[in-house]
Design an enzyme around this catalytic site. Structure first.
Site, short mmCIF file in Angstrom:
data_model
loop_
_atom_site.label_atom_id
_atom_site.label_comp_id
_atom_site.label_asym_id
_atom_site.label_seq_id
_atom_site.Cartn_x
_atom_site.Cartn_y
_atom_site.Cartn_z
N SER A 1 -2.41 -10.36 -16.83
CA SER A 1 -2.81 -11.17 -17.97
C SER A 1 -1.82 -12.30 -18.23
O SER A 1 -2.18 -13.34 -18.80
CB SER A 1 -2.93 -10.30 -19.23
OG SER A 1 -1.69 -9.69 -19.54
N ALA B 1 0.79 -1.23 0.00
CA ALA B 1 0.00 0.00 0.00
C ALA B 1 0.82 1.28 0.00
O ALA B 1 0.26 2.36 0.14
CB ALA B 1 -0.94 0.00 1.21
N SER B 2 2.14 1.19 -0.17
CA SER B 2 2.96 2.39 -0.09
C SER B 2 3.03 3.15 -1.41
O SER B 2 3.48 4.30 -1.44
CB SER B 2 4.38 2.03 0.36
OG SER B 2 5.01 1.16 -0.57
N TYR C 1 7.04 -14.73 -13.26
CA TYR C 1 5.98 -13.86 -12.74
C TYR C 1 4.60 -14.41 -13.11
O TYR C 1 3.69 -14.44 -12.29
CB TYR C 1 6.15 -12.45 -13.28
CG TYR C 1 5.17 -11.44 -12.74
CD1 TYR C 1 5.27 -10.97 -11.43
CD2 TYR C 1 4.14 -10.94 -13.54
CE1 TYR C 1 4.36 -10.04 -10.93
CE2 TYR C 1 3.24 -10.02 -13.05
CZ TYR C 1 3.35 -9.57 -11.74
OH TYR C 1 2.45 -8.65 -11.26
N GLY D 1 1.62 3.06 -5.99
CA GLY D 1 0.94 2.40 -7.09
C GLY D 1 -0.50 2.03 -6.82
O GLY D 1 -1.25 2.77 -6.17
N ILE D 2 -0.90 0.87 -7.31
CA ILE D 2 -2.28 0.41 -7.19
C ILE D 2 -2.68 0.21 -5.73
O ILE D 2 -3.81 0.53 -5.34
CB ILE D 2 -2.48 -0.89 -8.00
CG1 ILE D 2 -2.36 -0.59 -9.50
CG2 ILE D 2 -3.82 -1.54 -7.69
CD1 ILE D 2 -2.31 -1.83 -10.38
#
Length: 236
Positions: free
Chosen positions: A146, A16-17, A158, A19-20
């Site tokens: 994706s 949460a630091s 990944y 980006g999304i």
């Protein structure tokens, strides 16, 4: 004055630091949820917490390394000591690792990637299962990619981790759907302006990408919808 739609709800957002994760935490906080923010970077968490407070919301920061075997258990104990139920668990924290051909994947790096991208996600679900069951409408949201469903050259490590997370979270949803109020959702952000995206595509113009707040708005809408467990969305 309209009441906040998520007033009285508790959310936990990992990664949460920035980006999304940061954008999602801010969206949930602005909508009235109390948000517990986790990431390794204390400074980044404090900045997100400040923005939530400035917007009239409330948040608590919990700096930790999710790959530390005991950290998730300590976090769960601390949260359970203050709240009875967890309404939203956003599984966002992940690492990209190196993009490499499958035969060239470094075993040590791969093990580290799987520890965070897969093992920590299972550990979070296990640690917070009781608090999620105590909620009247709990949601577990896994951020995917994706490449977890469509194989892409050099993205094997990944992609494999995201495929594994999707199966884990969806299986959990199927296991608890008839005995709890827990629903699981898979969120594919699509191409988004984040630091991870910049690492993967260094020549890409970030101005051509949507911002993380677009994904956060989609997540906020999803937790307010009567979507079935296993529901998957792609943003943009």
């Amino acid at each position: 004055m309209t009441s906040l739609p998520l007033a009285g709800k508790l959310a936990l957002v990992t990664g949460a630091s920035r980006g999304i994760g940061a954008a999602t935490a801010e969206a949930l906080g602005k909508a009235g949820a109390h948000v517990v923010l986790t990431a390794r970077t204390t400074g980044g968490l404090e900045e997100v917490e400040d923005r939530i407070h400035q917007a009239g919301g409330s948040a608590t920061i919990a700096p930790l390394d999710l790959t530390d075997g005991d950290s998730i258990g300590r976090l769960a104990s601390a949260i359970a000591g203050r709240w009875k139920a967890l309404d939203y668990l956003v599984l966002n924290a992940a690492t990209l690792g190196s993009l490499a051909a499958v035969q060239s994947i470094d075993p040590k790096e791969f093990a580290k990637l799987l520890t965070l991208n897969v093992g920590a996600q299972q550990a979070l679900i296990a640690a917070f299962d009781a608090m999620l069951r105590a909620s009247g409408d709990a949601r577990v949201l896994a951020i995917t990619s994706s490449v977890g469903t469509v194989a892409r050259p050099y993205w094997g490590a990944y992609g494999a981790s995201k495929a594994a997370v999707e199966v884990l979270v969806t299986a959990y949803g199927e296991e608890v759907k008839n005995i709890s109020n827990i629903r699981t959702h898979i969120v594919d952000p699509g191409a988004t302006r984040t630091a991870m995206r910049a690492r993967a595509y260094p020549g890409e113009d970030p101005a051509t990408l949507k911002g993380p707040e677009t994904v956060a708005d989609a997540i906020l809408a999803l937790v307010q919808e009567d979507a079935p467990t296993g529901h998957r969305i792609r943003v943009g």
